[in-house]
Design a protein around this motif. Sequence first.
Motif, short mmCIF file in Angstrom:
data_model
loop_
_atom_site.label_atom_id
_atom_site.label_comp_id
_atom_site.label_asym_id
_atom_site.label_seq_id
_atom_site.Cartn_x
_atom_site.Cartn_y
_atom_site.Cartn_z
N UNK A 161 0.83 -1.20 0.00
CA UNK A 161 0.00 0.00 0.00
C UNK A 161 0.87 1.25 0.00
N UNK A 162 1.91 1.23 0.82
CA UNK A 162 2.83 2.37 0.88
C UNK A 162 3.41 2.65 -0.51
N UNK A 163 3.89 1.61 -1.15
CA UNK A 163 4.48 1.77 -2.48
C UNK A 163 3.45 2.29 -3.47
N UNK A 205 14.31 5.02 -2.62
CA UNK A 205 15.19 4.38 -3.59
C UNK A 205 16.54 4.10 -3.01
N UNK A 206 17.06 5.11 -2.31
CA UNK A 206 18.39 4.98 -1.75
C UNK A 206 18.48 3.73 -0.88
N UNK A 207 17.53 3.60 0.03
CA UNK A 207 17.62 2.47 0.95
C UNK A 207 17.14 1.18 0.32
N UNK A 208 16.19 1.29 -0.59
CA UNK A 208 15.72 0.09 -1.24
C UNK A 208 16.84 -0.55 -2.05
N UNK A 209 17.64 0.29 -2.68
CA UNK A 209 18.75 -0.22 -3.50
C UNK A 209 19.66 -1.10 -2.66
N UNK A 235 9.10 -3.02 -9.80
CA UNK A 235 10.34 -3.43 -9.14
C UNK A 235 10.24 -3.22 -7.64
N UNK A 236 9.75 -2.04 -7.27
CA UNK A 236 9.65 -1.73 -5.85
C UNK A 236 8.68 -2.69 -5.17
N UNK A 237 7.53 -2.92 -5.79
CA UNK A 237 6.55 -3.83 -5.21
C UNK A 237 7.13 -5.23 -5.03
N UNK A 267 7.40 -7.11 -1.50
CA UNK A 267 6.71 -8.38 -1.25
C UNK A 267 7.68 -9.49 -0.87
N UNK A 268 8.79 -9.51 -1.54
CA UNK A 268 9.83 -10.47 -1.21
C UNK A 268 10.23 -10.33 0.25
N UNK A 269 10.44 -9.11 0.63
CA UNK A 269 10.88 -8.82 1.99
C UNK A 269 9.84 -9.19 3.03
N UNK A 270 8.56 -9.00 2.69
CA UNK A 270 7.52 -9.32 3.66
C UNK A 270 7.44 -10.82 3.91
N UNK A 271 7.78 -11.58 2.88
CA UNK A 271 7.74 -13.03 3.05
C UNK A 271 8.89 -13.53 3.89
N UNK A 272 10.03 -12.88 3.80
CA UNK A 272 11.24 -13.32 4.52
C UNK A 272 11.66 -12.26 5.52
#
Lengths: 308, 308
Positions: B152-154, B237-241, B288-290, B294-299
């Motif tokens: 939702x944030x994204x 972006x900075x931190x997501x990278x 890409x961001x999503x 999502x990957x992160x929420x699973x792990x």
Amino acid sequence: MKGNAVYKRSYNGCLAICGSLPLGAEMPSENELSQSLAVSRTTIRTVMTGLEAAGILRRESGARRLSRRPAPDDAFPDTQTLSTSATVERRFLEWILDGHIGPGHLLTATELARQFGTSTTIIREHLPHFQHFGLIERRPNSAWLFKGVTPAFANEIYEVREMFELRAARSFIDLPDDSGSWRRMRTIEAEHRSLLASIDTDYGLFPDLDERLHRTVHETADNRFIKDFYDIISMLFHYNAQWDAEDEKQRTFTALTEHLAYIEALLRRDLKAIDRACRQHLKTARSNLLRSIELRMKVPSAPDASPA
Amino acid sequence: MKGNAVYKRSYNGCLAICGSLPLGAEMPSENELSQSLAVSRTTIRTVMTGLEAAGILRRESGARRLSRRPAPDDAFPDTQTLSTSATVERRFLEWILDGHIGPGHLLTATELARQFGTSTTIIREHLPHFQHFGLIERRPNSAWLFKGVTPAFANEIYEVREMFELRAARSFIDLPDDSGSWRRMRTIEAEHRSLLASIDTDYGLFPDLDERLHRTVHETADNRFIKDFYDIISMLFHYNAQWDAEDEKQRTFTALTEHLAYIEALLRRDLKAIDRACRQHLKTARSNLLRSIELRMKVPSAPDASPA
DNA sequence: AGTTTGTCTTTTGTATATAAAACGCAAGGG
DNA sequence: CCCTTGCGTTTTATATACAAAAGACAAACT
């Protein structure tokens, strides 16, 4: 070191509850009171103690009973029921929007603290907030630059507002039939018609209605950034209304009419009409704001003086 | 009570200037130094004293001369050249975006202060900032609610980003021919082509280029709220990278290609093509961001633990 | 006249202190 | 049991303290 505005506000709140109770009746439980006033039970307890000391309540085997009818001056004055922080925010915005300083002026935290009679802590807490409003800009390790309530400010706000409001309005038609928004919108429509009927005496009630309409629209966008932005607009309107009383009734009439066209379009789910009505209304609102800003820039109320 | 990060940063800055000077040469004036390092002369003076004490400078009838070549370990480590505030901001965002806490978690200022080893003052200064980012929400007189880096944030961020970027891109074509933006945009185009040529080794340079492109576009909207909003995206972006290194090269290649289509459309002032390229690029970026969220929420990396 | 430096004053960044308010647990009562 | 109250502990709101940095002014030097 910490004001007791919460206490005073809660005290007044409990006083109001007492007033609605028959003499000798039992007060609601601490839990119920703390819930209905949205403060902690700790505060309620302190308030109860205060009410007992004032002779308004009396303890009787655990329970508290109303022992005398509260008088109007049992209450704390409203000015004391706001936290330092809230007071400073209000006074600062009034000071800024009243045009006491011009664009380009440098603001120092220490001086503001002196001016408003608080510590720099409070001031430093608020400055970033006004930056978010687009009113000031930070110089690192130094003072803050006041950017001014200028036509540019109004135009930039409105550019964003138009994008957001149109987007939200368009999403309105996708709401499911059973969404509460439809009911709320119909209530707002009725309020508009009723206000229109009694406009001569009640036009002062319009700003609140205006805010409710636009918030209802923005809600449906379901986007925290869009909702957040409306706080800036809301602030601007609130304070702008105070210094631009001219033609208020006439402007209210126009706004009510435009709102009704907008609301009807929303309720009919007529995308074209929504777009048209929305743009029309925002255009009027923008030029009202611009007019009052330009007026104010020509007649600076007091070039640069402390309000005290 | 106040760190001396400014001093240390300036010290390192002066050290670099010393390094570029021949032995025995005269240092620039205090004024020149303070201007080029963007600090006060007071700080420069303190640094000069420090450099003299370290035997790097020697006073000679008023002027300061380089008396020995500075060694690499004369400099302060980089970690000490950031203010407490900046350090906390970075660590807090890393901690949040690293997924150490989940949506719905309550954050208390005191606990955060303990966790990051600072005073509550600093924490309380930053929390409103993260609220502006849409990451947390305030409960009055109480803790802060972490809303989570969720899909939702994204989506909410991207909804706004699309509106803003499209608006800005459209205003690009109205720029006068002699605006500096055209030149800057052509430079950025060249950099894209050059990066594309050496992508195998240099793809790490992309984030900076990306930011320059989008800022150049956003600049032309000439709207403080639009520019401001890009700070949020930039942060994300900075931190997501940092936590999504997978496929980085491939994604960079796609982004470069999309950017080039976008830039060409902008330079040709082709409204239709601008719209198409812009939407296409944002669509890719959003998914890409999503995907990485999502990957992160699973792990979840570590459910809820202090980083210390 | 315009820089450059020395010295003094003010302001900013950060930590700490403390009253008010919130929170949490245990004991008592329907 | 669930709700209420009593009471001790933690957290928040705000002021204050103080070193670092910025700013201001005058004397000295081109």
